[in-house]
Structure formats: C-alpha cells, structure tokens
Design a protein around this motif. Structure first.
Motif, PDB file in Angstrom:
ATOM      1  N   ALA A 159      26.991  42.216  42.253  1.00 50.27           N
ATOM      2  CA  ALA A 159      28.280  42.604  42.822  1.00 50.27           C
ATOM      3  C   ALA A 159      28.871  41.460  43.636  1.00 50.27           C
ATOM      4  O   ALA A 159      30.076  41.197  43.582  1.00 50.27           O
ATOM      5  N   ALA A 160      28.029  40.765  44.396  1.00 51.43           N
ATOM      6  CA  ALA A 160      28.507  39.631  45.192  1.00 51.43           C
ATOM      7  C   ALA A 160      29.103  38.544  44.301  1.00 51.43           C
ATOM      8  O   ALA A 160      30.125  37.932  44.639  1.00 51.43           O
ATOM      9  N   ALA A 161      28.474  38.290  43.158  1.00 54.01           N
ATOM     10  CA  ALA A 161      29.012  37.300  42.224  1.00 54.01           C
ATOM     11  C   ALA A 161      30.342  37.770  41.652  1.00 54.01           C
ATOM     12  O   ALA A 161      31.277  36.981  41.492  1.00 54.01           O
ATOM     13  N   LEU A 162      30.448  39.062  41.339  1.00 54.67           N
ATOM     14  CA  LEU A 162      31.696  39.594  40.786  1.00 54.67           C
ATOM     15  C   LEU A 162      32.838  39.475  41.793  1.00 54.67           C
ATOM     16  O   LEU A 162      33.960  39.129  41.425  1.00 54.67           O
ATOM     17  N   TRP A 163      32.556  39.742  43.059  1.00 57.49           N
ATOM     18  CA  TRP A 163      33.576  39.632  44.108  1.00 57.49           C
ATOM     19  C   TRP A 163      33.780  38.186  44.556  1.00 57.49           C
ATOM     20  O   TRP A 163      34.623  37.915  45.402  1.00 57.49           O
ATOM     21  N   ARG A 164      32.964  37.260  44.037  1.00 62.10           N
ATOM     22  CA  ARG A 164      33.026  35.833  44.376  1.00 62.10           C
ATOM     23  C   ARG A 164      32.694  35.573  45.845  1.00 62.10           C
ATOM     24  O   ARG A 164      33.220  34.645  46.462  1.00 62.10           O
ATOM     25  N   ILE A 165      31.810  36.395  46.392  1.00 60.44           N
ATOM     26  CA  ILE A 165      31.345  36.120  47.759  1.00 60.44           C
ATOM     27  C   ILE A 165      29.941  35.518  47.750  1.00 60.44           C
ATOM     28  O   ILE A 165      29.342  35.318  48.805  1.00 60.44           O
ATOM     29  N   ALA A 166      29.411  35.245  46.572  1.00 59.97           N
ATOM     30  CA  ALA A 166      28.151  34.524  46.413  1.00 59.97           C
ATOM     31  C   ALA A 166      28.268  33.676  45.159  1.00 59.97           C
ATOM     32  O   ALA A 166      28.977  34.050  44.219  1.00 59.97           O
ATOM     33  N   PRO A 167      27.607  32.546  45.119  1.00 61.39           N
ATOM     34  CA  PRO A 167      27.768  31.635  43.975  1.00 61.39           C
ATOM     35  C   PRO A 167      27.003  32.116  42.748  1.00 61.39           C
ATOM     36  O   PRO A 167      25.940  32.720  42.853  1.00 61.39           O
ATOM     37  N   GLY A 168      27.567  31.820  41.568  1.00 60.79           N
ATOM     38  CA  GLY A 168      26.850  32.014  40.308  1.00 60.79           C
ATOM     39  C   GLY A 168      26.692  33.464  39.920  1.00 60.79           C
ATOM     40  O   GLY A 168      27.130  34.384  40.603  1.00 60.79           O
ATOM     41  N   TRP A 169      26.046  33.657  38.775  1.00 58.70           N
ATOM     42  CA  TRP A 169      25.775  34.993  38.262  1.00 58.70           C
ATOM     43  C   TRP A 169      24.293  35.251  38.376  1.00 58.70           C
ATOM     44  O   TRP A 169      23.471  34.496  37.874  1.00 58.70           O
ATOM     45  N   ARG A 200      37.548  45.651  35.809  1.00 59.98           N
ATOM     46  CA  ARG A 200      37.258  46.825  34.970  1.00 59.98           C
ATOM     47  C   ARG A 200      35.781  47.228  34.993  1.00 59.98           C
ATOM     48  O   ARG A 200      35.324  47.943  34.103  1.00 59.98           O
ATOM     49  N   ILE A 201      35.042  46.804  35.993  1.00 61.04           N
ATOM     50  CA  ILE A 201      33.616  47.133  36.108  1.00 61.04           C
ATOM     51  C   ILE A 201      33.397  47.978  37.362  1.00 61.04           C
ATOM     52  O   ILE A 201      33.839  47.583  38.453  1.00 61.04           O
ATOM     53  N   PRO A 202      32.746  49.140  37.254  1.00 58.85           N
ATOM     54  CA  PRO A 202      32.387  49.899  38.460  1.00 58.85           C
ATOM     55  C   PRO A 202      31.417  49.094  39.326  1.00 58.85           C
ATOM     56  O   PRO A 202      30.406  48.592  38.838  1.00 58.85           O
ATOM     57  N   VAL A 203      31.726  48.973  40.608  1.00 65.31           N
ATOM     58  CA  VAL A 203      30.977  48.060  41.474  1.00 65.31           C
ATOM     59  C   VAL A 203      31.036  48.572  42.909  1.00 65.31           C
ATOM     60  O   VAL A 203      31.976  49.276  43.290  1.00 65.31           O
ATOM     61  N   THR A 204      30.036  48.236  43.713  1.00 64.55           N
ATOM     62  CA  THR A 204      30.105  48.553  45.130  1.00 64.55           C
ATOM     63  C   THR A 204      31.230  47.747  45.780  1.00 64.55           C
ATOM     64  O   THR A 204      31.528  46.632  45.358  1.00 64.55           O
ATOM     65  N   THR A 205      31.846  48.333  46.803  1.00 70.21           N
ATOM     66  CA  THR A 205      32.902  47.620  47.527  1.00 70.21           C
ATOM     67  C   THR A 205      32.322  46.366  48.189  1.00 70.21           C
ATOM     68  O   THR A 205      31.108  46.269  48.402  1.00 70.21           O
ATOM     69  N   VAL A 228      29.081  36.593  54.192  1.00 69.68           N
ATOM     70  CA  VAL A 228      30.022  37.207  55.137  1.00 69.68           C
ATOM     71  C   VAL A 228      31.243  36.315  55.312  1.00 69.68           C
ATOM     72  O   VAL A 228      32.399  36.775  55.254  1.00 69.68           O
ATOM     73  N   ASN A 229      31.010  35.022  55.510  1.00 69.13           N
ATOM     74  CA  ASN A 229      32.119  34.089  55.694  1.00 69.13           C
ATOM     75  C   ASN A 229      33.024  34.029  54.466  1.00 69.13           C
ATOM     76  O   ASN A 229      34.251  33.981  54.580  1.00 69.13           O
ATOM     77  N   GLN A 230      32.428  34.039  53.300  1.00 71.02           N
ATOM     78  CA  GLN A 230      33.217  33.973  52.070  1.00 71.02           C
ATOM     79  C   GLN A 230      34.044  35.237  51.891  1.00 71.02           C
ATOM     80  O   GLN A 230      35.200  35.182  51.460  1.00 71.02           O
ATOM     81  N   ALA A 231      33.454  36.388  52.216  1.00 71.26           N
ATOM     82  CA  ALA A 231      34.193  37.653  52.120  1.00 71.26           C
ATOM     83  C   ALA A 231      35.380  37.663  53.068  1.00 71.26           C
ATOM     84  O   ALA A 231      36.471  38.154  52.729  1.00 71.26           O
ATOM     85  N   LEU A 232      35.193  37.117  54.270  1.00 75.63           N
ATOM     86  CA  LEU A 232      36.297  37.021  55.226  1.00 75.63           C
ATOM     87  C   LEU A 232      37.351  36.033  54.747  1.00 75.63           C
ATOM     88  O   LEU A 232      38.560  36.305  54.822  1.00 75.63           O
ATOM     89  N   LEU A 233      36.909  34.911  54.228  1.00 76.04           N
ATOM     90  CA  LEU A 233      37.826  33.870  53.769  1.00 76.04           C
ATOM     91  C   LEU A 233      38.704  34.372  52.623  1.00 76.04           C
ATOM     92  O   LEU A 233      39.900  34.086  52.568  1.00 76.04           O
ATOM     93  N   LEU A 234      38.119  35.134  51.713  1.00 79.52           N
ATOM     94  CA  LEU A 234      38.863  35.677  50.567  1.00 79.52           C
ATOM     95  C   LEU A 234      39.567  36.981  50.897  1.00 79.52           C
ATOM     96  O   LEU A 234      40.187  37.586  50.019  1.00 79.52           O
ATOM     97  N   GLN A 235      39.434  37.419  52.157  1.00 81.52           N
ATOM     98  CA  GLN A 235      40.049  38.669  52.617  1.00 81.52           C
ATOM     99  C   GLN A 235      39.567  39.867  51.806  1.00 81.52           C
ATOM    100  O   GLN A 235      40.317  40.793  51.513  1.00 81.52           O
ATOM    101  N   ARG A 236      38.282  39.836  51.464  1.00 81.89           N
ATOM    102  CA  ARG A 236      37.677  40.979  50.767  1.00 81.89           C
ATOM    103  C   ARG A 236      37.343  42.107  51.743  1.00 81.89           C
ATOM    104  O   ARG A 236      37.237  43.259  51.339  1.00 81.89           O
TER     105      ARG A 236
END
Length: 309
Positions: free
Chosen positions: A96-106, A141-146, A167-175
């Motif tokens: 989920a973190a990779a899908l939201w782009r708050i963590a690198p890679g898949w 289009r993928i069911p995912v945790t917020t 956490v920093n990446q989520a804040l930076l991307l305003q997720r």
C-alpha cells in the motif's frame, strides 16, 4: 406504402460475445479477473477450463487469472492478490505504501489485509477481523488501506528511519493530515508499534524532502538542540532549517546539486541576500554531520545562544 412509413427496430437475439465482455471488465482491473467473476459473466466450468487450456486465461493465483497473457505491471499483481484473498481484502502495509508513493519501489510479496487465512505464492496476507470504512480507499482502481492506516501498519514492519521517511513523504505529498492520523492512532492505541508513530507525529511540523533532512532533525534531538522549523520561506527563499527567533538558518549541502558551479554561485547569492535580511546562514555537509557531529552541535549551540532573544 405503409411499409415505407414504418421503422422497424430489430433487437439482436445474441448477447455481446462473452470474451469481449470479459476483456472489458478485465480492462478496469488491470487485466485480471477472479473465477467468481468469470462464472458471473456466463462461463461455466468447462468453458473456463477450455480457455485455460488454450492460454486465453493465464492463472496467477488459485481462482485468479490474467486475460490473454501474464501482466508486466505490478498493479496487476496487486489487484490479483486482492482478488485471491476474498471480497473484503485490501492492499496493505509496504505494498500500500508503494501504491501511495510514500515508500520506494514495489514490495514483494504483495501484502494484503484479509479476513481469515489465505496462502498464495507471492502474497503475504495479514489477518484482520474488520477494517473501518474510513480506513479503506480505492487508488488506481485498487482497494487499499488509506494512507493514514497504511502508516499505522508500517509501524509494525519498518525501522525508525524508514518509518520517519514514510511519514515525511506522506506529509510532503499531502496524503495525510496530522490531526486525522492522530484520531486513527487513538483508535489503534492497543497496538504496540503505534507508540513510535505517535512520537513522530508529535514532532512533525513540516515534511522534510530528503534523508539528509531527516538525519539533521535526528541530530538536533540527539544533541538536545532546539528543534528547527523545516522548509520555511525567508526573504523570498525556501531554507532547509530555521530558528526564526534566533534568526539562524542551516542549509544542508548535498553533493549532487551544490558541487555544480551554477549551484555554488546560486548558494552564495541566496546566502548574501539572507544575511542582508538579518539572518546568519550556516552550511552543513553530510560528511561533517557524520564524522564530527559533536563539533557541529557545539557550533550551532554557540550561535543559538549568541542570538538568543
């Protein structure tokens, strides 16, 4: 002639070709379908087996198939893992973190949260009795945790540095908004790892943009320096670290940009402008922060005390 005045609409007795309908449905699911969806579309068991035999259906997991060929996109394998683990499963944790782009890679294996036990090659299923509605989203289009729920799950599986970066990446991307994350943390107070995340949320004032910035904030905490504001605007420039009351700025010099001649000249131009505006500017390199942190801490402490209001 009466026949010339009539418009006859003839409805075809034949429904659209089932394979065309399956292809349309798979198109919105990154090219994958479940066995239940194939049956609901009108295929029987023999028809499914036939399509597998002629490789029109490519098995990915038990009861989950790709249409035509095995996919190359990680999104397809994410969706396939969700389908394989049942109708209430959602993508979670590092996937989920990779899908939201708050963590690198898949991340592999693909991680999901699902009810009950599920065992599929390439899938790590975390059991959960229930996810609240406000902890579930659909992204690409993928069911995912917020994003907020994803961070709470990441606290169970990442170390402090990786978690702080997420956490920093989520804040930076305003997720996420910190108040929303705080509410969810209160709801998850029984989870041991949520305490680490709560401490990071309490310290966050603005998102950092690099591992260097994360390391500098950790350095200020380790040497008991006052915590600076991050990525603030001063005199028309965005600065890395700011103690506004003491009018002290720290700029973190990464080699890739600042070693270039144009970067060097740009840095000196902004330093001069900030000094005219009444701010001291200190440049800190990664090497100095890593090799002589005590000396850097002593310098900054002296400057902060010198400029204390």
């Amino acid at each position: 002639d009466l026949r010339d005045s009539l418009i006859v609409v003839v409805k075809s007795p034949h429904p659209p070709h089932v394979d065309a309908e399956l292809a349309r449905q798979a198109g919105v699911q990154h090219g994958v379908l479940s066995r239940a969806q194939l049956l609901a579309a009108g295929l029987d068991v023999r028809a499914i087996d036939y399509r597998i035999a002629i490789e029109r259906l490519q098995p990915i997991h038990r009861g989950v198939y790709a249409i035509g060929h095995l996919p190359s996109s990680p999104l397809a394998y994410d969706f396939a893992a969700v389908l394989a683990c049942g109708p209430q499963a959602v993508l979670s944790h590092r996937s989920a973190a990779a899908l939201w782009r708050i963590a690198p890679g898949w991340w592999a294996p693909v991680e999901v949260i699902a009810r009950g036990k599920h065992f599929h090659r390439g899938v790590l299923a975390h059991r959960s009795r229930r996810l609240a509605e406000d902890e579930i989203a659909t992204h690409l289009r993928i069911p995912v945790t917020t994003p907020a729920r994803t961070l709470i799950d990441l606290a169970d599986v990442l170390d402090d540095e990786q978690l702080a970066r997420a956490v920093n990446q989520a804040l930076l991307l305003q997720r996420i908004r910190l108040n929303e994350l705080a509410v969810l943390l209160d709801r998850s107070s029984g989870r041991r790892a949520s305490g680490r995340l709560r401490g990071m949320v309490r310290q966050s004032d603005a998102p950092t943009r690099s591992v260097f910035e994360d390391a500098f904030l950790a350095f200020t905490e380790r040497y008991e320096l006052p915590r600076p504001a991050v990525n603030q605007r001063v005199a028309g420039y965005e600065v890395d670290m700011l103690w506004r009351a003491q009018r002290l700025i720290v700029e973190l010099d990464g080699y890739a940009f600042h070693s270039h001649p144009r970067g060097f000249e740009s840095d000196r131009e902004r330093d001069a402008s900030l000094q005219v505006a009444g701010y001291r500017v200190v440049r800190v390199t990664w090497a100095r922060l890593e090799r002589r942190p005590e000396r850097e801490a002593a310098r900054l402490l002296a400057l902060l005390e010198l400029a204390a209001p």
